[in-house]
Design a protein around this motif. Structure first.
Motif, PDB file in Angstrom:
ATOM      1  N   ASP A   8       0.801  -1.224   0.000  1.00 42.74           N
ATOM      2  CA  ASP A   8       0.000   0.000   0.000  1.00 42.74           C
ATOM      3  C   ASP A   8       0.837   1.279   0.000  1.00 42.74           C
ATOM      4  O   ASP A   8       0.318   2.357  -0.288  1.00 42.74           O
ATOM      5  N   THR A  32      -4.585  -2.737  -1.917  1.00 45.27           N
ATOM      6  CA  THR A  32      -5.443  -3.247  -0.847  1.00 45.27           C
ATOM      7  C   THR A  32      -5.655  -4.746  -1.021  1.00 45.27           C
ATOM      8  O   THR A  32      -5.542  -5.280  -2.138  1.00 45.27           O
ATOM      9  N   SER A  34      -8.482  -6.313  -0.744  1.00 43.49           N
ATOM     10  CA  SER A  34      -9.694  -6.565  -1.518  1.00 43.49           C
ATOM     11  C   SER A  34      -9.409  -6.531  -3.018  1.00 43.49           C
ATOM     12  O   SER A  34      -9.894  -7.384  -3.777  1.00 43.49           O
ATOM     13  N   TRP A  53       1.663  -5.158   6.650  1.00 46.63           N
ATOM     14  CA  TRP A  53       0.704  -4.179   7.160  1.00 46.63           C
ATOM     15  C   TRP A  53      -0.070  -3.573   6.006  1.00 46.63           C
ATOM     16  O   TRP A  53       0.489  -2.905   5.143  1.00 46.63           O
ATOM     17  N   LEU A  54      -1.382  -3.799   5.993  1.00 49.62           N
ATOM     18  CA  LEU A  54      -2.246  -3.331   4.917  1.00 49.62           C
ATOM     19  C   LEU A  54      -3.434  -2.565   5.513  1.00 49.62           C
ATOM     20  O   LEU A  54      -3.806  -2.791   6.668  1.00 49.62           O
ATOM     21  N   PRO A  55      -4.060  -1.692   4.749  1.00 51.89           N
ATOM     22  CA  PRO A  55      -5.145  -0.879   5.310  1.00 51.89           C
ATOM     23  C   PRO A  55      -6.425  -1.653   5.618  1.00 51.89           C
ATOM     24  O   PRO A  55      -7.192  -1.257   6.493  1.00 51.89           O
ATOM     25  N   ASP A  56      -6.672  -2.761   4.914  1.00 50.12           N
ATOM     26  CA  ASP A  56      -7.955  -3.450   5.107  1.00 50.12           C
ATOM     27  C   ASP A  56      -7.838  -4.874   5.646  1.00 50.12           C
ATOM     28  O   ASP A  56      -8.826  -5.452   6.084  1.00 50.12           O
ATOM     29  N   LEU A  57      -6.644  -5.446   5.645  1.00 48.02           N
ATOM     30  CA  LEU A  57      -6.457  -6.817   6.149  1.00 48.02           C
ATOM     31  C   LEU A  57      -4.969  -7.029   6.357  1.00 48.02           C
ATOM     32  O   LEU A  57      -4.160  -6.614   5.524  1.00 48.02           O
ATOM     33  N   ASN A  58      -4.586  -7.677   7.467  1.00 46.61           N
ATOM     34  CA  ASN A  58      -3.144  -7.860   7.666  1.00 46.61           C
ATOM     35  C   ASN A  58      -2.602  -8.976   6.765  1.00 46.61           C
ATOM     36  O   ASN A  58      -3.343  -9.850   6.305  1.00 46.61           O
TER      37      ASN A  58
END
Length: 232
Positions: A8, A32, A34, A53-58
């Motif tokens: 990201d 992301t 998704s 480390w991701l904004p919507d799911l690790n």
């Protein structure tokens, strides 16, 4: 060679894309989880580089989901900015092939990726190209199965179901021990229960309609399976 990058951070992504391109890998970049899974539904990469480390799911959850659906056949490199021994161990135990701490020096990243690329190109010939068995035509790269006598019929197999039938159809009339099937489809270190293999065999029989096509996929003494060529 197709590679998926899930990162990201734009700056890190640009650096990684440059390194991946230098190894001859065609890159599809996702910011992301998704978007990554949408891409995965449309194409199967030969390598994945995955940020932790991701904004919507690790990244651990992404890694787990990929391994659930594709087994161990896709090499995955995990990246993180946190130098934690526990994190590294967790990633490797969850199925990561390598683990690197950002920022990664270009020569090191390139060498690690090239090592994994060599692993991909060393896949036996039997696991590449196309295969014909009876009226079935299998395409390994496209992960597709077609019946030339009934082209309107569609077969939707999971990656593990495809790997299972690919192995069996590459070895017609040969008894294949259960352990060999488990190692080939789930990986040599797999601890998958044997009933899981039986469930996949049942699914393959049903989805491909083997019985009505005169193809027998039989259990042999409860210790393995044999796919028998259709009569005539």
């Amino acid at each position: 060679m197709r590679g998926f990058l899930l990162e990201d951070d734009p700056q890190h992504a640009a650096h990684l894309i440059d390194c991946l391109a230098a190894t001859g890998i065609e890159i599809s970049h996702f910011s992301t989880a998704s978007a990554f899974f949408k891409g995965l539904a449309e194409a199967t990469p030969q390598m994945i580089v995955l940020d932790w480390w991701l904004p919507d799911l690790n990244g651990f959850e992404v890694l787990r989901k990929v391994r659930e659906h594709f087994g161990l056949r896709i090499p995955i490199v995990m990246l993180t900015s946190v130098d934690s021994e526990d994190l590294i161990v967790s990633a490797l135990e969850a199925g990561a092939d390598d683990f690197l701490t950002k920022p990664v020096a270009r020569p090191i990243l390139r060498a690690r990726l090239q090592a994994l690329a060599r692993r991909i190109t060393q896949v036996p010939v039997a696991y590449r190209g196309r295969l014909t068995f009876g009226s079935f035509c299998l395409d390994y790269a496209g992960q597709s199965v077609v019946d030339v006598d009934a082209p309107e019929e569609r077969f939707v197999l999971t990656p593990r179901e495809f790997d299972l039938i690919w192995l069996l159809m590459n070895n017609p009339d040969r008894f294949i021990p259960r352990a060999e099937l488990l190692a080939a489809v789930w990986g040599k270190a797999s601890e998958v229960a044997t009933h899981t293999l039986a469930q996949h065999v049942h699914a393959v029989r049903k989805k491909l309609g083997l019985a009505r096509r005169g193809i027998r996929l039989v259990a042999v003494y409860g210790s393995g399976y044999r796919l028998e060529l259709p009569a005539g």
